[in-house]
Design a protein around this motif. Structure first.
Motif, PDB file in Angstrom:
ATOM      1  N   LEU A 246      -1.195  -1.225  -3.739  1.00 50.29           N
ATOM      2  CA  LEU A 246      -0.723   0.153  -3.654  1.00 50.29           C
ATOM      3  C   LEU A 246      -1.181   0.966  -4.861  1.00 50.29           C
ATOM      4  CD1 LEU A 246       0.962   2.196  -2.041  1.00 50.29           C
ATOM      5  CD2 LEU A 246       2.995   1.358  -3.255  1.00 50.29           C
ATOM      6  N   GLU A 247      -1.191   0.352  -6.018  1.00 48.65           N
ATOM      7  CA  GLU A 247      -1.631   1.061  -7.222  1.00 48.65           C
ATOM      8  C   GLU A 247      -3.092   1.479  -7.124  1.00 48.65           C
ATOM      9  OE1 GLU A 247      -0.110   2.294  -9.928  1.00 48.65           O
ATOM     10  OE2 GLU A 247       1.715   1.802  -8.823  1.00 48.65           O
ATOM     11  N   VAL A 248      -3.907   0.680  -6.467  1.00 45.78           N
ATOM     12  CA  VAL A 248      -5.306   1.060  -6.260  1.00 45.78           C
ATOM     13  C   VAL A 248      -5.391   2.302  -5.374  1.00 45.78           C
ATOM     14  CG1 VAL A 248      -7.525   0.370  -5.274  1.00 45.78           C
ATOM     15  CG2 VAL A 248      -6.185  -1.266  -6.611  1.00 45.78           C
TER      16      VAL A 248
ATOM     17  N   THR B 124      -4.766   8.980   0.928  1.00 44.67           N
ATOM     18  CA  THR B 124      -3.581   8.983   1.781  1.00 44.67           C
ATOM     19  C   THR B 124      -4.010   8.763   3.221  1.00 44.67           C
ATOM     20  OG1 THR B 124      -1.525  10.152   2.322  1.00 44.67           O
ATOM     21  CG2 THR B 124      -3.547  11.478   2.203  1.00 44.67           C
ATOM     22  N   ASP B 125      -3.017   8.631   4.098  1.00 47.05           N
ATOM     23  CA  ASP B 125      -3.263   8.350   5.510  1.00 47.05           C
ATOM     24  C   ASP B 125      -4.170   7.134   5.664  1.00 47.05           C
ATOM     25  OD1 ASP B 125      -1.650  10.444   6.168  1.00 47.05           O
ATOM     26  OD2 ASP B 125      -3.259  11.837   6.674  1.00 47.05           O
ATOM     27  N   VAL B 126      -3.811   6.074   4.942  1.00 53.08           N
ATOM     28  CA  VAL B 126      -4.603   4.845   4.977  1.00 53.08           C
ATOM     29  C   VAL B 126      -3.674   3.646   4.841  1.00 53.08           C
ATOM     30  CG1 VAL B 126      -5.004   4.919   2.476  1.00 53.08           C
ATOM     31  CG2 VAL B 126      -6.560   3.627   3.936  1.00 53.08           C
ATOM     32  N   VAL B 127      -4.022   2.583   5.541  1.00 51.77           N
ATOM     33  CA  VAL B 127      -3.318   1.312   5.399  1.00 51.77           C
ATOM     34  C   VAL B 127      -4.333   0.254   5.003  1.00 51.77           C
ATOM     35  CG1 VAL B 127      -3.515   0.773   7.874  1.00 51.77           C
ATOM     36  CG2 VAL B 127      -1.769  -0.366   6.482  1.00 51.77           C
TER      37      VAL B 127
ATOM     38  N   HIS C 106      -1.372 -15.451   4.228  1.00 53.01           N
ATOM     39  CA  HIS C 106      -0.651 -14.235   3.854  1.00 53.01           C
ATOM     40  C   HIS C 106      -1.368 -13.011   4.435  1.00 53.01           C
ATOM     41  CE1 HIS C 106       1.606 -16.559   0.846  1.00 53.01           C
ATOM     42  NE2 HIS C 106       0.441 -17.069   0.474  1.00 53.01           N
ATOM     43  N   HIS C 107      -0.580 -11.992   4.744  1.00 51.81           N
ATOM     44  CA  HIS C 107      -1.111 -10.685   5.151  1.00 51.81           C
ATOM     45  C   HIS C 107      -0.402  -9.641   4.287  1.00 51.81           C
ATOM     46  CE1 HIS C 107      -3.024 -12.434   8.693  1.00 51.81           C
ATOM     47  NE2 HIS C 107      -1.875 -13.075   8.937  1.00 51.81           N
ATOM     48  N   CYS C 108      -0.960  -9.357   3.142  1.00 50.80           N
ATOM     49  CA  CYS C 108      -0.317  -8.437   2.205  1.00 50.80           C
ATOM     50  C   CYS C 108      -0.731  -7.007   2.524  1.00 50.80           C
ATOM     51  CB  CYS C 108      -0.671  -8.813   0.776  1.00 50.80           C
ATOM     52  SG  CYS C 108      -0.156 -10.507   0.379  1.00 50.80           S
ATOM     53  N   VAL C 109       0.190  -6.068   2.291  1.00 55.16           N
ATOM     54  CA  VAL C 109       0.031  -4.712   2.821  1.00 55.16           C
ATOM     55  C   VAL C 109       0.304  -3.661   1.758  1.00 55.16           C
ATOM     56  CG1 VAL C 109       0.980  -3.033   4.468  1.00 55.16           C
ATOM     57  CG2 VAL C 109       0.663  -5.424   5.158  1.00 55.16           C
ATOM     58  N   ALA C 110      -0.475  -2.585   1.845  1.00 54.21           N
ATOM     59  CA  ALA C 110      -0.157  -1.358   1.111  1.00 54.21           C
ATOM     60  C   ALA C 110      -0.542  -0.191   2.007  1.00 54.21           C
ATOM     61  CB  ALA C 110      -0.912  -1.284  -0.210  1.00 54.21           C
ATOM     62  N   LEU C 111       0.324   0.811   2.050  1.00 56.84           N
ATOM     63  CA  LEU C 111       0.006   1.984   2.865  1.00 56.84           C
ATOM     64  C   LEU C 111       0.494   3.238   2.164  1.00 56.84           C
ATOM     65  CD1 LEU C 111       2.682   3.286   4.595  1.00 56.84           C
ATOM     66  CD2 LEU C 111       2.526   1.029   5.654  1.00 56.84           C
TER      67      LEU C 111
ATOM     68  N   ASP D 282       3.203  11.202   0.251  1.00 55.77           N
ATOM     69  CA  ASP D 282       4.611  11.059  -0.105  1.00 55.77           C
ATOM     70  C   ASP D 282       5.301   9.870   0.555  1.00 55.77           C
ATOM     71  OD1 ASP D 282       4.148  12.444   2.267  1.00 55.77           O
ATOM     72  OD2 ASP D 282       6.088  13.463   2.201  1.00 55.77           O
ATOM     73  N   GLN D 283       4.649   9.181   1.482  1.00 53.47           N
ATOM     74  CA  GLN D 283       5.224   7.989   2.100  1.00 53.47           C
ATOM     75  C   GLN D 283       4.386   6.783   1.679  1.00 53.47           C
ATOM     76  OE1 GLN D 283       6.589   8.575   6.339  1.00 53.47           O
ATOM     77  NE2 GLN D 283       5.349  10.443   6.128  1.00 53.47           N
ATOM     78  N   GLN D 284       5.007   5.847   0.977  1.00 53.68           N
ATOM     79  CA  GLN D 284       4.286   4.706   0.432  1.00 53.68           C
ATOM     80  C   GLN D 284       5.101   3.434   0.647  1.00 53.68           C
ATOM     81  OE1 GLN D 284       3.259   5.504  -3.660  1.00 53.68           O
ATOM     82  NE2 GLN D 284       2.343   7.498  -3.200  1.00 53.68           N
ATOM     83  N   ARG D 285       4.367   2.345   0.917  1.00 56.81           N
ATOM     84  CA  ARG D 285       5.065   1.079   1.164  1.00 56.81           C
ATOM     85  C   ARG D 285       4.118  -0.072   0.844  1.00 56.81           C
ATOM     86  NH1 ARG D 285       6.832   0.453   7.129  1.00 56.81           N
ATOM     87  NH2 ARG D 285       5.135  -1.047   7.293  1.00 56.81           N
TER      88      ARG D 285
END
Length: 231
Positions: A91-93, A100-103, A60-65, A72-75
């Protein structure tokens, strides 16, 4: 937050410096976390694609950005893990840490032991939290960039006064450029610019003034007095 002259610089969401990686092991499963500073969702997508290619053998490659000055942009993506057990906890972390500005991409190498929903949530969120703890943070604020043009005969006295003033007004002198005169460049909180203008006028008997060059979100230098990381 205090706005007194000696109070902290009003802060925006912070970001991370460059890229970093960290590995955690939970019941024989390895969780490899890649954190990277990005300036846009497109840059984040490129990072995700690169990690997937480099770690093609992970299950798996799980993602939060989180992207944008105000986050204001979250995924997020669970990438095949049970819904809500990976991407959202990651994402909650990021949200809780006010970054912000982090993946964040967490690649999981399955170790043969099922973790259950709660175990997965703890593993993925913990992996991101541990990586953030080990990654240098860059704190930001909305500051005004201002110039003070000083004749050479006055530069020593005025520069000294400016440095002293900056030390008690959450500001920093970032540059002194010498040409036909000396141009002092400062980063000043917007609510302190008029105060600086009055001080400069007093130091120079009204012959000098402050030129505003516009506001911008800036990475705070380490020597800005009162600069504090967001909690």
């Amino acid at each position: 937050m205090s706005t007194s002259p000696s109070g902290p610089v009003p802060s925006l969401p912070s970001t991370v410096a460059g890229a970093s990686e960290h590995t955690t092991v939970v019941k024989k499963s390895r969780f490899l976390t890649h954190l990277e500073h990005v300036a846009s969702v497109a840059e984040a997508d490129a990072v995700i694609a690169r990690v997937r290619k480099d770690r093609w053998d992970a299950r798996h490659h799980c993602v939060a950005l989180v992207v944008g000055t105000d986050a204001d942009q979250q995924r997020s993506s669970d990438d095949g893990e049970p819904a809500g057990t990976a991407g959202i906890p990651m994402l909650e972390v990021l949200r809780h840490r006010s970054v912000t500005d982090v993946v964040a991409v967490v690649s999981r190498y399955f170790g043969g032991v099922l973790l259950g929903a709660g175990g997965l949530v703890r593993a993925y969120s913990g992996a991101v939290a541990d990586a953030l703890d080990r990654t240098p943070a860059v704190h930001r604020a909305l500051m005004e960039r201002v110039l003070v043009d000083v004749p050479y005969e006055d530069v020593g006295r005025v520069e000294s006064a400016v440095r002293d003033w900056a030390g008690t007004h959450r500001s920093v002198l970032v540059d002194v450029e010498y040409g036909t005169s000396a141009v002092l460049t400062l980063l000043v909180p917007p609510d302190r610019v008029d105060v600086l203008d009055g001080a400069v006028a007093a130091w120079s008997a009204g012959t000098l003034d402050v030129v505003r060059c516009g506001s911008a979100v800036v990475d705070l230098p380490g020597d800005v007095p009162g600069a504090v990381p967001p909690r």
